[in-house]
Scaffold this motif. Structure first.
Motif, PDB file in Angstrom:
ATOM      1  N   ASP A  56       0.808  -1.225   0.000  1.00 33.72           N
ATOM      2  CA  ASP A  56       0.000   0.000   0.000  1.00 33.72           C
ATOM      3  C   ASP A  56       0.842   1.276   0.000  1.00 33.72           C
ATOM      4  O   ASP A  56       0.339   2.368   0.182  1.00 33.72           O
ATOM      5  CB  ASP A  56      -0.972  -0.007   1.179  1.00 33.72           C
ATOM      6  CG  ASP A  56      -0.245   0.007   2.520  1.00 33.72           C
ATOM      7  OD1 ASP A  56       1.002   0.015   2.521  1.00 33.72           O
ATOM      8  OD2 ASP A  56      -0.932   0.036   3.552  1.00 33.72           O
ATOM      9  N   GLY A  57       2.146   1.121  -0.177  1.00 32.22           N
ATOM     10  CA  GLY A  57       3.012   2.290  -0.294  1.00 32.22           C
ATOM     11  C   GLY A  57       3.515   2.828   1.030  1.00 32.22           C
ATOM     12  O   GLY A  57       4.327   3.726   1.065  1.00 32.22           O
ATOM     13  N   THR A  58       3.045   2.292   2.164  1.00 30.13           N
ATOM     14  CA  THR A  58       3.548   2.775   3.449  1.00 30.13           C
ATOM     15  C   THR A  58       4.807   1.990   3.800  1.00 30.13           C
ATOM     16  O   THR A  58       5.000   0.859   3.361  1.00 30.13           O
ATOM     17  CB  THR A  58       2.516   2.560   4.578  1.00 30.13           C
ATOM     18  OG1 THR A  58       2.194   1.179   4.615  1.00 30.13           O
ATOM     19  CG2 THR A  58       1.277   3.405   4.352  1.00 30.13           C
ATOM     20  N   SER A  59       5.651   2.602   4.604  1.00 27.76           N
ATOM     21  CA  SER A  59       6.893   1.938   4.952  1.00 27.76           C
ATOM     22  C   SER A  59       6.632   0.969   6.111  1.00 27.76           C
ATOM     23  O   SER A  59       6.028   1.333   7.101  1.00 27.76           O
ATOM     24  CB  SER A  59       7.922   2.995   5.350  1.00 27.76           C
ATOM     25  OG  SER A  59       9.082   2.362   5.797  1.00 27.76           O
ATOM     26  N   ALA A  60       7.071  -0.284   5.951  1.00 31.66           N
ATOM     27  CA  ALA A  60       6.816  -1.285   6.990  1.00 31.66           C
ATOM     28  C   ALA A  60       8.132  -1.812   7.534  1.00 31.66           C
ATOM     29  O   ALA A  60       8.391  -3.004   7.536  1.00 31.66           O
ATOM     30  CB  ALA A  60       5.984  -2.414   6.417  1.00 31.66           C
ATOM     31  N   ALA A  61       8.996  -0.893   7.953  1.00 29.68           N
ATOM     32  CA  ALA A  61      10.314  -1.312   8.444  1.00 29.68           C
ATOM     33  C   ALA A  61      10.180  -2.133   9.713  1.00 29.68           C
ATOM     34  O   ALA A  61       9.499  -1.719  10.651  1.00 29.68           O
ATOM     35  CB  ALA A  61      11.167  -0.083   8.702  1.00 29.68           C
ATOM     36  N   PRO A  62      10.806  -3.324   9.776  1.00 26.43           N
ATOM     37  CA  PRO A  62      10.767  -4.120  11.013  1.00 26.43           C
ATOM     38  C   PRO A  62      11.432  -3.347  12.149  1.00 26.43           C
ATOM     39  O   PRO A  62      12.332  -2.550  11.904  1.00 26.43           O
ATOM     40  CB  PRO A  62      11.584  -5.368  10.658  1.00 26.43           C
ATOM     41  CG  PRO A  62      11.818  -5.331   9.191  1.00 26.43           C
ATOM     42  CD  PRO A  62      11.635  -3.922   8.735  1.00 26.43           C
ATOM     43  N   GLN A  63      10.934  -3.574  13.359  1.00 24.86           N
ATOM     44  CA  GLN A  63      11.443  -2.842  14.532  1.00 24.86           C
ATOM     45  C   GLN A  63      12.756  -3.433  15.037  1.00 24.86           C
ATOM     46  O   GLN A  63      12.927  -4.650  15.062  1.00 24.86           O
ATOM     47  CB  GLN A  63      10.409  -2.948  15.665  1.00 24.86           C
ATOM     48  CG  GLN A  63       9.123  -2.205  15.376  1.00 24.86           C
ATOM     49  CD  GLN A  63       9.340  -0.710  15.295  1.00 24.86           C
ATOM     50  OE1 GLN A  63       9.818  -0.095  16.245  1.00 24.86           O
ATOM     51  NE2 GLN A  63       9.027  -0.132  14.139  1.00 24.86           N
ATOM     52  N   LEU A  64      13.625  -2.564  15.506  1.00 22.32           N
ATOM     53  CA  LEU A  64      14.870  -3.011  16.135  1.00 22.32           C
ATOM     54  C   LEU A  64      14.575  -3.593  17.507  1.00 22.32           C
ATOM     55  O   LEU A  64      13.712  -3.087  18.218  1.00 22.32           O
ATOM     56  CB  LEU A  64      15.799  -1.810  16.345  1.00 22.32           C
ATOM     57  CG  LEU A  64      16.509  -1.258  15.128  1.00 22.32           C
ATOM     58  CD1 LEU A  64      17.199   0.047  15.501  1.00 22.32           C
ATOM     59  CD2 LEU A  64      17.521  -2.261  14.597  1.00 22.32           C
ATOM     60  N   PRO A  65      15.295  -4.644  17.900  1.00 22.57           N
ATOM     61  CA  PRO A  65      15.112  -5.148  19.271  1.00 22.57           C
ATOM     62  C   PRO A  65      15.742  -4.171  20.279  1.00 22.57           C
ATOM     63  O   PRO A  65      16.570  -3.345  19.911  1.00 22.57           O
ATOM     64  CB  PRO A  65      15.892  -6.465  19.280  1.00 22.57           C
ATOM     65  CG  PRO A  65      16.782  -6.447  18.092  1.00 22.57           C
ATOM     66  CD  PRO A  65      16.290  -5.401  17.139  1.00 22.57           C
ATOM     67  N   THR A  66      15.316  -4.288  21.549  1.00 26.18           N
ATOM     68  CA  THR A  66      16.055  -3.569  22.605  1.00 26.18           C
ATOM     69  C   THR A  66      16.719  -4.639  23.468  1.00 26.18           C
ATOM     70  O   THR A  66      16.199  -5.744  23.594  1.00 26.18           O
ATOM     71  CB  THR A  66      15.138  -2.708  23.489  1.00 26.18           C
ATOM     72  OG1 THR A  66      14.041  -3.508  23.889  1.00 26.18           O
ATOM     73  CG2 THR A  66      14.670  -1.463  22.760  1.00 26.18           C
TER      74      THR A  66
END
Ligand code: GLU
Length: 305
Positions: free
Chosen positions: A33-43
């Motif tokens: 859908d054109g939105t950015s779906a960057a996976p989250q970094l762990p903490t």
């Protein structure tokens, strides 16, 4: 000084192309859908009960209350410093930076207790053996020659040498196409000897981003080093650059540290194992190096010695 300035200029060119690439559809991060779906970094949970007897490096870091980590600063998705983001922990990003942070957490140091130092390939052994840094994480191939001067935890990833060329190039298909061609790489890297075998005319700089500039201005025919590094540059310049995709070496990445500090080496290997087993390694990969296009490979077995 000149080296720092040249790297800074090369990096600002990269940042600009990176910003330009972000606004485009079709980059590896865009969802349908054109939105950015960057996976989250762990903490990473910072340990409070760390006991490491007989590690001179750890004892010195503990005393100063800060950990000094050497890294690269111009390798997108691996070790990158955003010069517009100040000098804080958030200015550094990439898979190597995450590996460095997960180890730091297990040694009892939070991201705000880390001092980052940019060290180019040719200066790594000296920076480690002279005690300028506590450990180094930056596309650092484990090999026998280097083991004579420093020691390595890991490997935590295995790359392979490849070629980056202009997208319009059709005649360079692998190292065998390079006889007599102008190829750029970096001083102090394993990439030099590997490519000289093929009869290429090799030009060396301090940092790979300088080679990217030379490739974009047609001053060299190819840039050669690890595919992991090249994929980052291609992903940031998708209209202009491509990785040939014909790996011709194996480059197991290690964490470099003082040669005689076995206690620290064991502790770093324990930290790598714990974060590989609890899923942090994979999460970190997906949120960094995975964004340059390739899915997570299997984690290599640690080489404890
Ligand atoms: N992994 C290779 C090396 O350690 C090439 C990349 C680099 O220069 O960091 O020499």
């Amino acid at each position: 000084m000149r080296t720092r300035r040249t790297i800074a200029i090369a990096m600002s060119v990269l940042t600009l192309t990176a910003v330009a690439a972000c606004g485009k559809s079709g980059s590896p991060n865009d969802s349908a859908d054109g939105t950015s779906a960057a996976p989250q970094l762990p903490t990473y949970q910072v340990k409070t009960d760390v006991k490491l007897d007989n590690s001179p490096t750890y004892a010195a870091a503990k005393k100063r209350g800060r950990l000094v980590i050497g890294a690269k600063s111009d390798q997108p998705f691996l070790g990158f410093e955003d010069l517009s983001a100040g000098s804080g922990a958030s200015a550094r990003s990439g898979f190597d930076i995450e590996i460095a942070k997960m180890i730091a957490a297990d040694l009892g140091f939070s991201p705000s207790q880390i001092d980052w130092k940019t060290i180019v390939s040719a200066n790594r052994e000296n920076a480690i053996s002279s005690g300028q840094i506590d450990y180094y994480v930056g596309t650092y191939t484990i090999n026998a020659g280097r083991k004579a001067q420093v020691s390595f935890a890991g490997p935590y990833y295995v790359a392979g040498q490849d070629l980056l060329v202009l997208k319009s190039n059709t005649d360079i298909t692998g190292p065998d196409s390079l006889k007599g061609r102008a190829v750029c790489t970096v001083a102090g890297s394993t990439s030099i000897a590997n490519i000289e075998k093929y009869g290429a005319k090799v030009t060396k700089y301090d940092a790979y981003s300088q080679c990217v500039d030379k490739l974009l201005t047609n001053e060299v025919d190819a840039l050669t080093t690890d595919d992991a590094i090249l994929k980052g540059y291609a992903a940031k310049n998708p209209d202009k650059l491509k990785v040939v995709g014909n790996r011709f070496t194996q480059e197991p990445y290690g964490v470099g540290l003082a040669k005689d500090d076995k206690v620290l080496r064991d502790a770093i290997n324990d930290a790598l194992k714990a974060h590989e087993d609890n899923g942090d390694w994979k999460k970190a990969y997906d949120a960094t190096l995975g964004r340059s296009g390739a899915g997570a490979p299997p984690v290599p077995a640690l080489d404890r010695y």
